[in-house]
Design a protein around this motif. Sequence first.
Motif, PDB file in Angstrom:
ATOM      1  N   ARG A  51       0.599  -1.715  -0.125  1.00 23.84           N
ATOM      2  CA  ARG A  51      -0.261  -0.140  -0.263  1.00 23.84           C
ATOM      3  C   ARG A  51       1.090   1.641  -0.105  1.00 23.84           C
ATOM      4  N   LEU A  52       1.870   0.916   0.952  1.00 24.22           N
ATOM      5  CA  LEU A  52       2.517   2.591   1.186  1.00 24.22           C
ATOM      6  C   LEU A  52       3.504   2.578  -0.987  1.00 24.22           C
ATOM      7  N   ALA A  53       4.444   1.876  -1.591  1.00 23.30           N
ATOM      8  CA  ALA A  53       3.966   1.544  -2.745  1.00 23.30           C
ATOM      9  C   ALA A  53       3.578   2.583  -3.454  1.00 23.30           C
ATOM     10  N   VAL A  54       2.230   2.004  -3.500  1.00 21.49           N
ATOM     11  CA  VAL A  54       0.957   2.837  -4.225  1.00 21.49           C
ATOM     12  C   VAL A  54       0.612   4.054  -3.893  1.00 21.49           C
ATOM     13  N   GLU A  66       9.044   2.759  -5.886  1.00 23.88           N
ATOM     14  CA  GLU A  66       9.557   2.010  -6.501  1.00 23.88           C
ATOM     15  C   GLU A  66      10.632   1.353  -5.916  1.00 23.88           C
ATOM     16  N   ARG A  67      11.273   1.624  -4.973  1.00 23.99           N
ATOM     17  CA  ARG A  67      12.075   1.485  -3.713  1.00 23.99           C
ATOM     18  C   ARG A  67      11.200   0.895  -3.121  1.00 23.99           C
ATOM     19  N   GLU A  68      10.070   0.650  -2.719  1.00 27.45           N
ATOM     20  CA  GLU A  68       9.252  -0.155  -1.995  1.00 27.45           C
ATOM     21  C   GLU A  68       8.339  -1.611  -2.191  1.00 27.45           C
ATOM     22  N   ALA A  69       8.112  -1.065  -3.476  1.00 28.02           N
ATOM     23  CA  ALA A  69       7.526  -2.094  -4.441  1.00 28.02           C
ATOM     24  C   ALA A  69       8.345  -2.882  -4.728  1.00 28.02           C
ATOM     25  N   ARG A  70       9.516  -3.402  -5.031  1.00 30.78           N
ATOM     26  CA  ARG A  70      10.892  -3.838  -5.397  1.00 30.78           C
ATOM     27  C   ARG A  70      10.905  -5.052  -3.404  1.00 30.78           C
ATOM     28  N   GLN A  71      11.030  -4.402  -3.412  1.00 30.36           N
ATOM     29  CA  GLN A  71      11.485  -4.628  -1.144  1.00 30.36           C
ATOM     30  C   GLN A  71       9.428  -5.889  -1.028  1.00 30.36           C
ATOM     31  N   ALA A  72       8.937  -5.168  -1.317  1.00 35.02           N
ATOM     32  CA  ALA A  72       7.659  -5.734  -1.065  1.00 35.02           C
ATOM     33  C   ALA A  72       7.892  -7.213  -2.097  1.00 35.02           C
ATOM     34  N   ALA A  95       1.558   0.399 -10.859  1.00 33.14           N
ATOM     35  CA  ALA A  95       2.391   1.195 -10.976  1.00 33.14           C
ATOM     36  C   ALA A  95       2.231   0.628 -12.759  1.00 33.14           C
ATOM     37  N   ARG A  96       1.382   0.008 -13.809  1.00 37.16           N
ATOM     38  CA  ARG A  96       0.763   0.267 -14.902  1.00 37.16           C
ATOM     39  C   ARG A  96       0.009   1.138 -15.289  1.00 37.16           C
ATOM     40  N   ALA A  97      -0.122   1.697 -14.191  1.00 43.07           N
ATOM     41  CA  ALA A  97      -1.622   3.167 -14.206  1.00 43.07           C
ATOM     42  C   ALA A  97      -0.671   4.339 -13.727  1.00 43.07           C
ATOM     43  N   ASP A 106       9.199  -6.117 -13.979  1.00 43.47           N
ATOM     44  CA  ASP A 106      10.415  -6.662 -13.370  1.00 43.47           C
ATOM     45  C   ASP A 106       9.560  -7.235 -12.854  1.00 43.47           C
ATOM     46  N   LEU A 107       8.807  -6.610 -11.309  1.00 41.68           N
ATOM     47  CA  LEU A 107       8.254  -6.935 -10.928  1.00 41.68           C
ATOM     48  C   LEU A 107       7.518  -8.518 -11.097  1.00 41.68           C
ATOM     49  N   THR A 108       6.488  -8.319 -11.687  1.00 40.38           N
ATOM     50  CA  THR A 108       5.911  -9.847 -12.449  1.00 40.38           C
ATOM     51  C   THR A 108       6.409 -10.763 -12.629  1.00 40.38           C
ATOM     52  N   HIS A 109       7.581 -10.542 -13.556  1.00 41.28           N
ATOM     53  CA  HIS A 109       8.566 -11.934 -13.197  1.00 41.28           C
ATOM     54  C   HIS A 109       9.211 -11.979 -12.693  1.00 41.28           C
TER      55      HIS A 109
END
Length: 120
Positions: A51-54, A66-72, A95-97, A106-109
């Motif tokens: 949620r923080l990443a979003v 990006e930092r929070e998303a990759r860490q998640a 992220a796409r939106a 990258d996250l999906t992969h």
Amino acid sequence: MLSTRPNVASPAAERAPTALDEDTRARERLSSALNRLNSGRTRTGLRCRTRLAVLHMRAGDREAGEREARQAVRDATGVRSRRVASDLRMMVSDARAHGMNTLADDLTHAMGQAASVDGG
């Protein structure tokens, strides 16, 4: 006839929180929660972090998002939870939106790699 009354917002309108204010407060609360959570609260931490990443993405802070998303995604390795999986998918969608298509890819992969390693 022109009004001589100045254009002043009502007191209630001045006090009403905006969505931006609410997002700022939410980011602060989530960051604080992440700092207080112990390692035994992995799922709770992941749900906060997604949620923080979003919220960072929504605010236009692409770097923090990006930092929070990759860490998640890194933290989610080995975690089996439908809610966390749903939150991660929501984060990728956001992220796409927000035009962060390379990050979303990258996250999906990474999530696919983790799922195949975990047997899921």
